[in-house]
Design a protein around this motif. Structure first.
Motif, PDB file in Angstrom:
ATOM      1  N   LEU A 116       0.818  -1.218   0.000  1.00 40.12           N
ATOM      2  CA  LEU A 116       0.000   0.000   0.000  1.00 40.12           C
ATOM      3  C   LEU A 116       0.856   1.276   0.000  1.00 40.12           C
ATOM      4  N   ALA A 117       2.159   1.112   0.186  1.00 41.66           N
ATOM      5  CA  ALA A 117       3.026   2.292   0.212  1.00 41.66           C
ATOM      6  C   ALA A 117       3.790   2.418  -1.102  1.00 41.66           C
ATOM      7  N   VAL A 118       3.564   3.546  -1.789  1.00 34.44           N
ATOM      8  CA  VAL A 118       4.368   3.914  -2.959  1.00 34.44           C
ATOM      9  C   VAL A 118       5.594   4.629  -2.401  1.00 34.44           C
ATOM     10  N   THR A 119       6.786   4.202  -2.814  1.00 33.63           N
ATOM     11  CA  THR A 119       7.989   4.750  -2.169  1.00 33.63           C
ATOM     12  C   THR A 119       8.968   5.330  -3.183  1.00 33.63           C
ATOM     13  N   ASN A 120       9.751   6.259  -2.684  1.00 32.08           N
ATOM     14  CA  ASN A 120      10.838   6.901  -3.451  1.00 32.08           C
ATOM     15  C   ASN A 120      12.118   6.125  -3.144  1.00 32.08           C
ATOM     16  N   ARG A 121      12.683   5.492  -4.151  1.00 35.41           N
ATOM     17  CA  ARG A 121      13.901   4.698  -3.924  1.00 35.41           C
ATOM     18  C   ARG A 121      15.146   5.584  -4.004  1.00 35.41           C
ATOM     19  N   GLY A 122      14.946   6.890  -4.241  1.00 37.44           N
ATOM     20  CA  GLY A 122      16.059   7.829  -4.371  1.00 37.44           C
ATOM     21  C   GLY A 122      16.000   8.469  -5.743  1.00 37.44           C
ATOM     22  N   GLY A 123      15.915   9.799  -5.761  1.00 37.47           N
ATOM     23  CA  GLY A 123      15.914  10.528  -7.036  1.00 37.47           C
ATOM     24  C   GLY A 123      14.583  10.538  -7.757  1.00 37.47           C
ATOM     25  N   ALA A 124      13.499  10.146  -7.101  1.00 34.02           N
ATOM     26  CA  ALA A 124      12.187  10.142  -7.770  1.00 34.02           C
ATOM     27  C   ALA A 124      11.678  11.564  -7.980  1.00 34.02           C
ATOM     28  N   SER A 125      10.878  11.718  -9.012  1.00 35.17           N
ATOM     29  CA  SER A 125      10.132  12.959  -9.221  1.00 35.17           C
ATOM     30  C   SER A 125       8.671  12.681  -8.864  1.00 35.17           C
ATOM     31  N   THR A 126       7.906  13.754  -8.737  1.00 37.60           N
ATOM     32  CA  THR A 126       6.476  13.568  -8.494  1.00 37.60           C
ATOM     33  C   THR A 126       5.837  12.831  -9.676  1.00 37.60           C
ATOM     34  N   ALA A 127       6.308  13.131 -10.885  1.00 38.68           N
ATOM     35  CA  ALA A 127       5.762  12.454 -12.074  1.00 38.68           C
ATOM     36  C   ALA A 127       5.988  10.949 -11.978  1.00 38.68           C
ATOM     37  N   ASP A 128       7.150  10.535 -11.472  1.00 37.89           N
ATOM     38  CA  ASP A 128       7.420   9.096 -11.302  1.00 37.89           C
ATOM     39  C   ASP A 128       6.415   8.482 -10.321  1.00 37.89           C
ATOM     40  N   VAL A 129       6.187   9.179  -9.213  1.00 39.36           N
ATOM     41  CA  VAL A 129       5.251   8.686  -8.190  1.00 39.36           C
ATOM     42  C   VAL A 129       3.846   8.574  -8.784  1.00 39.36           C
ATOM     43  N   MET A 130       3.435   9.611  -9.529  1.00 38.31           N
ATOM     44  CA  MET A 130       2.090   9.598 -10.122  1.00 38.31           C
ATOM     45  C   MET A 130       1.956   8.466 -11.143  1.00 38.31           C
ATOM     46  N   ALA A 131       3.026   8.230 -11.915  1.00 32.05           N
ATOM     47  CA  ALA A 131       2.966   7.182 -12.951  1.00 32.05           C
ATOM     48  C   ALA A 131       2.792   5.809 -12.302  1.00 32.05           C
ATOM     49  N   LEU A 132       3.562   5.531 -11.261  1.00 32.95           N
ATOM     50  CA  LEU A 132       3.442   4.224 -10.612  1.00 32.95           C
ATOM     51  C   LEU A 132       2.069   4.084  -9.937  1.00 32.95           C
ATOM     52  N   ALA A 133       1.663   5.125  -9.208  1.00 35.12           N
ATOM     53  CA  ALA A 133       0.363   5.049  -8.504  1.00 35.12           C
ATOM     54  C   ALA A 133      -0.781   4.876  -9.507  1.00 35.12           C
ATOM     55  N   SER A 134      -0.683   5.557 -10.658  1.00 38.32           N
ATOM     56  CA  SER A 134      -1.734   5.433 -11.679  1.00 38.32           C
ATOM     57  C   SER A 134      -1.768   4.013 -12.226  1.00 38.32           C
ATOM     58  N   HIS A 135      -0.590   3.442 -12.430  1.00 40.41           N
ATOM     59  CA  HIS A 135      -0.505   2.075 -12.957  1.00 40.41           C
ATOM     60  C   HIS A 135      -1.148   1.078 -11.973  1.00 40.41           C
ATOM     61  N   ILE A 136      -0.892   1.288 -10.698  1.00 40.90           N
ATOM     62  CA  ILE A 136      -1.480   0.398  -9.674  1.00 40.90           C
ATOM     63  C   ILE A 136      -3.000   0.544  -9.680  1.00 40.90           C
ATOM     64  N   ARG A 137      -3.457   1.798  -9.671  1.00 46.75           N
ATOM     65  CA  ARG A 137      -4.918   2.035  -9.702  1.00 46.75           C
ATOM     66  C   ARG A 137      -5.548   1.357 -10.918  1.00 46.75           C
ATOM     67  N   ASP A 138      -4.888   1.518 -12.086  1.00 50.59           N
ATOM     68  CA  ASP A 138      -5.441   0.947 -13.327  1.00 50.59           C
ATOM     69  C   ASP A 138      -5.459  -0.580 -13.264  1.00 50.59           C
ATOM     70  N   GLY A 139      -4.403  -1.167 -12.705  1.00 46.18           N
ATOM     71  CA  GLY A 139      -4.325  -2.627 -12.622  1.00 46.18           C
ATOM     72  C   GLY A 139      -5.406  -3.191 -11.724  1.00 46.18           C
ATOM     73  N   VAL A 140      -5.644  -2.516 -10.611  1.00 44.27           N
ATOM     74  CA  VAL A 140      -6.699  -2.970  -9.682  1.00 44.27           C
ATOM     75  C   VAL A 140      -8.067  -2.819 -10.348  1.00 44.27           C
ATOM     76  N   ARG A 141      -8.248  -1.726 -11.066  1.00 38.79           N
ATOM     77  CA  ARG A 141      -9.539  -1.497 -11.741  1.00 38.79           C
ATOM     78  C   ARG A 141      -9.780  -2.557 -12.820  1.00 38.79           C
ATOM     79  N   ALA A 142      -8.708  -2.877 -13.561  1.00 40.95           N
ATOM     80  CA  ALA A 142      -8.861  -3.874 -14.630  1.00 40.95           C
ATOM     81  C   ALA A 142      -9.199  -5.252 -14.042  1.00 40.95           C
ATOM     82  N   GLU A 143      -8.597  -5.565 -12.903  1.00 39.36           N
ATOM     83  CA  GLU A 143      -8.808  -6.903 -12.326  1.00 39.36           C
ATOM     84  C   GLU A 143     -10.139  -7.019 -11.585  1.00 39.36           C
ATOM     85  N   PHE A 144     -10.481  -5.965 -10.829  1.00 40.68           N
ATOM     86  CA  PHE A 144     -11.641  -6.089  -9.925  1.00 40.68           C
ATOM     87  C   PHE A 144     -12.778  -5.101 -10.216  1.00 40.68           C
ATOM     88  N   GLY A 145     -12.545  -4.140 -11.114  1.00 39.82           N
ATOM     89  CA  GLY A 145     -13.569  -3.120 -11.363  1.00 39.82           C
ATOM     90  C   GLY A 145     -13.722  -2.152 -10.206  1.00 39.82           C
TER      91      GLY A 145
END
Ligand code: FAD
Length: 338
Positions: free
Chosen positions: A294-323
């Motif tokens: 449940l925690a999106v993390t910065n491994r070092g040198g992340a930008s906000t865009a990187d965080v948003m891209a990963l979080a969006s991908h997770i949201r999309d994957g959950v939506r595709a699997e479970f609606g």
């Protein structure tokens, strides 16, 4: 003076503040906000920055870091200035022989932000102990003392303060219990860890130690050396549904007045995202925590865009699997999921 918001937030992302100020007293805090409002300058308050993700372009206005201080114990109640770090307040209350906050041990951030999302953990929420708070209302220009009934505390980390810039919390007063014995243990994992059953009581300091231990195992206690804690804690809320889709029927579920609350972490894991997932995003600068999906993390040198891209991908994957569409729990300022 630091103006890089990445230095003020636990996710350690975010561009610069156009203007930056530190408020050391409540009077200073109110004066800074009043002056900014008179000049039509947008204001962003930052406490511990542990529930905030700010855009890479920064904040085009005044960022105020809340550093007001002071605590006072009067009988069973404890008054705390907004700028006091939360966990030391919990520790001090227990040292003073006051019980009630033990399950809220180890939560990052400052006391003034705890009512914002009615901070909670292990079966206790801020509103269980809050007696009153002092707010500055930017619309009316008045400073008022409110009881919890005016705070709009609801389920799912809600309050009138969440996603609203209208109110500045100046201090809180909590009603505790003069005892070294904990409140009844309300959370199964905590009861297991303590070797008791739900509803039992134990020394309050034992609850604190157990909670710190459990939180540490999940990367939920800040540790600058551990990238699993370079996060906002839980990135997504546990969704509340009218009906649980068949595919998600094995997910942990809890009755809720507005439906059925279901575990976001289970959904993420069962949509195929394991601990540590996501290293292909942002060239390895972001990933899910290796301890808690449940925690999106910065491994070092992340930008906000990187965080948003990963979080969006997770949201999309959950939506595709479970609606089911996961919604961020943290405050996104100038940025959003794509
Ligand atoms: C590792 C980790 C674990 C976490 N675990 C939990 C948990 O178990 N339970 C939980 O509920 N949360 C948890 N969180 C989230 C976070 O710690 C809490 O929401 C905390 O209360 C945020 O406090 P802060 O001072 O860091 O707020 P900030 O992130 O600085 O601010 C959050 C929001 O509150 C506003 N704000 C800040 N101060 C004030 C004020 N004085 N008046 C009005 N508005 C204000 C800000 O403008 C912003 O919109 C966790 C976060 C991390 C990083």
């Amino acid at each position: 003076m630091p103006t890089a918001i990445s230095e003020l937030t636990t996710m350690r992302v975010g561009g610069s503040a156009r203007e930056f100020a530190v408020a050391k007293t409540s009077d200073e805090l109110v004066s800074l906000v009043r002056a900014a409002d008179a000049a039509h300058t947008p204001v962003l308050l930052i406490g511990g920055g542990s529930n905030l993700v700010v855009a890479d372009s920064g904040f085009d206005g005044l960022v105020i870091k809340v550093e007001t201080s002071g605590t006072r114990i009067d009988g069973d109640s404890m008054w705390v200035a907004a700028g006091e770090p939360w966990d030391p307040v919990v520790a001090a209350s227990l040292d003073e022989g006051l019980a009630g906050l033990e399950a809220l041990s180890g939560i990052p951030g400052l006391t003034g932000a705890t009512p914002v999302q009615n901070v909670g953990a292990y079966g206790t929420v801020t509103s269980d102990v809050l007696r009153e708070l002092t707010v500055y209302d930017r619309e009316s220009g008045r400073i008022e003392v409110w009881g919890p009934d005016r705070c709009g505390f609801g389920l799912h980390r809600q309050s009138v303060f969440k996603h609203s810039m209208r109110y500045v919390i100046l201090d809180t007063t909590m009603e505790l219990r003069r005892s070294t014995v904990s409140d009844p243990v309300r959370y199964a994992g905590l009861a297991d860890r303590l070797g008791v059953t739900i509803g039992d009581t134990v020394p309050a300091k034992d609850v604190r130690e157990a909670v710190l231990d459990l939180r540490g195992q999940k990367g939920m206690v800040l540790d600058p050396a551990d990238h699993d804690t370079w996060s906002v804690g839980s990135f997504f809320l546990n969704p509340v549904l009218e009906e649980v889709p068949e595919k998600a029927s094995r997910a942990p579920q809890y009755p809720d007045p507005s439906g059925i609350k279901i575990h976001a972490a289970w959904l993420i894991q069962n949509a195929g995202f394991a601990h540590g997932f996501g290293t292909e995003f942002g060239n390895g600068t972001v990933a899910l925590s290796t301890k808690h999906v449940l925690a999106v993390t910065n491994r070092g040198g992340a930008s906000t865009a990187d965080v948003m891209a990963l979080a969006s991908h997770i949201r999309d994957g959950v939506r595709a699997e479970f609606g089911i569409t996961l919604v961020p729990e943290c405050d996104l300022v100038g940025c959003s999921l794509t």
